[in-house]
Design a protein around this motif. Structure first.
Motif, PDB file in Angstrom:
ATOM      1  N   GLU A 241       0.835  -1.206   0.000  1.00 42.76           N
ATOM      2  CA  GLU A 241       0.000   0.000   0.000  1.00 42.76           C
ATOM      3  C   GLU A 241       0.870   1.256   0.000  1.00 42.76           C
ATOM      4  O   GLU A 241       0.592   2.218  -0.722  1.00 42.76           O
ATOM      5  CB  GLU A 241      -0.911   0.016   1.240  1.00 42.76           C
ATOM      6  N   MET A 242       1.932   1.240   0.808  1.00 44.21           N
ATOM      7  CA  MET A 242       2.818   2.402   0.872  1.00 44.21           C
ATOM      8  C   MET A 242       3.530   2.591  -0.459  1.00 44.21           C
ATOM      9  O   MET A 242       3.592   3.707  -0.995  1.00 44.21           O
ATOM     10  CB  MET A 242       3.827   2.228   2.017  1.00 44.21           C
ATOM     11  N   GLY A 247       5.532   5.488  -4.821  1.00 43.24           N
ATOM     12  CA  GLY A 247       6.273   5.361  -6.075  1.00 43.24           C
ATOM     13  C   GLY A 247       7.761   5.443  -5.823  1.00 43.24           C
ATOM     14  O   GLY A 247       8.288   4.728  -4.964  1.00 43.24           O
ATOM     15  N   GLU A 248       8.435   6.357  -6.511  1.00 38.68           N
ATOM     16  CA  GLU A 248       9.892   6.494  -6.388  1.00 38.68           C
ATOM     17  C   GLU A 248      10.330   6.978  -5.012  1.00 38.68           C
ATOM     18  O   GLU A 248      11.506   6.890  -4.667  1.00 38.68           O
ATOM     19  CB  GLU A 248      10.410   7.474  -7.444  1.00 38.68           C
ATOM     20  N   ALA A 254      10.428   5.274   3.784  1.00 41.96           N
ATOM     21  CA  ALA A 254      10.757   4.220   4.756  1.00 41.96           C
ATOM     22  C   ALA A 254      11.906   4.665   5.656  1.00 41.96           C
ATOM     23  O   ALA A 254      11.942   4.342   6.838  1.00 41.96           O
ATOM     24  CB  ALA A 254      11.116   2.932   4.030  1.00 41.96           C
ATOM     25  N   LEU A 255      12.834   5.436   5.102  1.00 40.47           N
ATOM     26  CA  LEU A 255      13.999   5.871   5.876  1.00 40.47           C
ATOM     27  C   LEU A 255      13.703   7.083   6.744  1.00 40.47           C
ATOM     28  O   LEU A 255      14.253   7.223   7.832  1.00 40.47           O
ATOM     29  CB  LEU A 255      15.158   6.223   4.935  1.00 40.47           C
ATOM     30  N   SER A 256      12.837   7.978   6.276  1.00 36.69           N
ATOM     31  CA  SER A 256      12.694   9.276   6.945  1.00 36.69           C
ATOM     32  C   SER A 256      11.279   9.662   7.324  1.00 36.69           C
ATOM     33  O   SER A 256      11.084  10.664   8.006  1.00 36.69           O
ATOM     34  CB  SER A 256      13.256  10.386   6.053  1.00 36.69           C
TER      35      SER A 256
END
Ligand code: ADP
Ligand code: MG
Length: 319
Positions: A241-242, A247-248, A254-256
């Motif tokens: 879903e995320m 997209g890009e 996910a990191l920030s």
């Protein structure tokens, strides 16, 4: 407050917040202090969080959503330390005693408190710009609370659940999609990893909850532990879903992306399998602790530095 306002204040507390005390609560709402019973040989863990209108949420945000976010964020700190949740105190600053708002807020607050296993045992009610403050209290066997400072070189770095969902949920909400789907829920009703936190006692060497974004929070853990880390970005757990929304930008979120309220922790590699088998959520190893300070990603056999950017109230830039 004036005499007339105080009457309102006490009626308000009685009507919306006072509930019978149970179990570890000897005296709850209604006296000058709550009297609370800690199990023998346990330590008290305490954390406090505030939400300020116009800073943490837009003017007019639904009261029930505020209650869930307030408690979710507060209780997540108990999870991060491996605490068993126990008690909640609530400081409310309200511009006015709006009955509809109070009914919606208190109803959701009692629901969230039940879900997260904290009893509301006291608080404070004042008039002023809308500000909600929750203090949560839990316990852990003496000496067993999980700290940020125990990570050692060679250990694995792991995260629970999936990352970036809350950021994606916010994106949907800002695009006026307020449907009740997975990503929106991840934003409005985070799932503090209380069971996992308790399971990690005696298993993880360090732990932190991800409120400001993985890189920012992992960096706090690394600094506290005086170590570094090398991450494998291809291992980052992300929901379909995320990814569909991001997209890009998926890896960046996910990191920030903040407010996922997952746990990031370190442990000896030989403990991973057993933990994955017994945890009530997905556990993913995303990297390894390094003796040398610094945060790196491995790419094509080379270590590249990772820039840390997270939310900081006293810096001008947001995530
Ligand atoms: P005091 O003046 O002695 O500090 P208060 O008049 O502020 O006490 O509060 C009376 C009782 O109601 C106390 O037990 C307090 O903990 C509780 N209380 C006040 N506000 C809240 C609230 N928003 N939620 C829960 N309990 C509250
Ligand atoms: Mg008093």
């Amino acid at each position: 407050m004036s005499q007339a306002q105080r009457l309102d204040e006490f009626a308000l507390i009685r009507q919306y917040f006072d509930r019978p005390a149970t179990g570890s609560v000897a005296v709850g709402i209604g006296d000058d202090c709550a009297v609370l019973q800690l199990p023998a040989n346990h330590q008290l863990l305490v954390s406090i969080d505030s939400l300020v209108e116009g800073v943490h949420f837009p003017v007019g945000a639904p009261a029930d959503q505020l209650a869930w976010r307030l408690l979710g964020a507060a209780v997540s700190d108990l999870a991060a330390m491996g605490a068993t949740p126990a008690w909640l105190t609530l400081a409310l600053t309200l511009p006015e005693a709006d009955r509809d708002w109070l009914a919606a807020f208190s109803e959701a607050l009692h629901q969230a408190a039940e879900r997260y296993s904290v009893s509301l045992v006291g608080g404070d009610t004042t008039r002023g710009p809308l500000t909600l403050t929750a203090q949560v209290h839990g316990w852990a066997p003496a000496g067993q609370a999980l700290l940020r400072s125990g990570a050692k070189a060679g250990e694995l770095i792991c995260v629970s659940g999936t990352l970036g969902d809350s950021r994606a949920g916010l994106e949907r909400i800002l695009a006026a999609d307020n449907s009740d789907s997975f990503l929106q829920q991840r934003y409005y009703r985070p799932t503090p990893r209380l069971e996992l936190g308790q399971l990690l006692r005696g298993v993880a060497s360090s732990c932190i909850d991800i409120s400001d974004g993985l890189l920012a929070d992992l960096n706090h853990l690394l600094v506290a532990s005086k170590v570094g880390a090398r991450l494998d970005l291809s291992a980052l757990p992300m929901s379909d879903e995320m990814i569909a929304v991001a997209g890009e930008r998926a890896q960046q979120w996910a990191l920030s992306g903040g407010e996922d309220f997952e746990l990031c922790f370190t442990l000896a590699a030989d403990k991973l399998e057993q933990l994955q088998a017994s945890a009530d959520c997905q556990i993913t190893a995303i990297g390894e602790v390094q003796a040398e300070p610094g945060l790196y990603q491995r790419q094509d056999g080379v270590d590249l530095p990772l820039a840390v950017a997270g939310y900081n109230h006293f810096k001008s830039e947001e995530r």
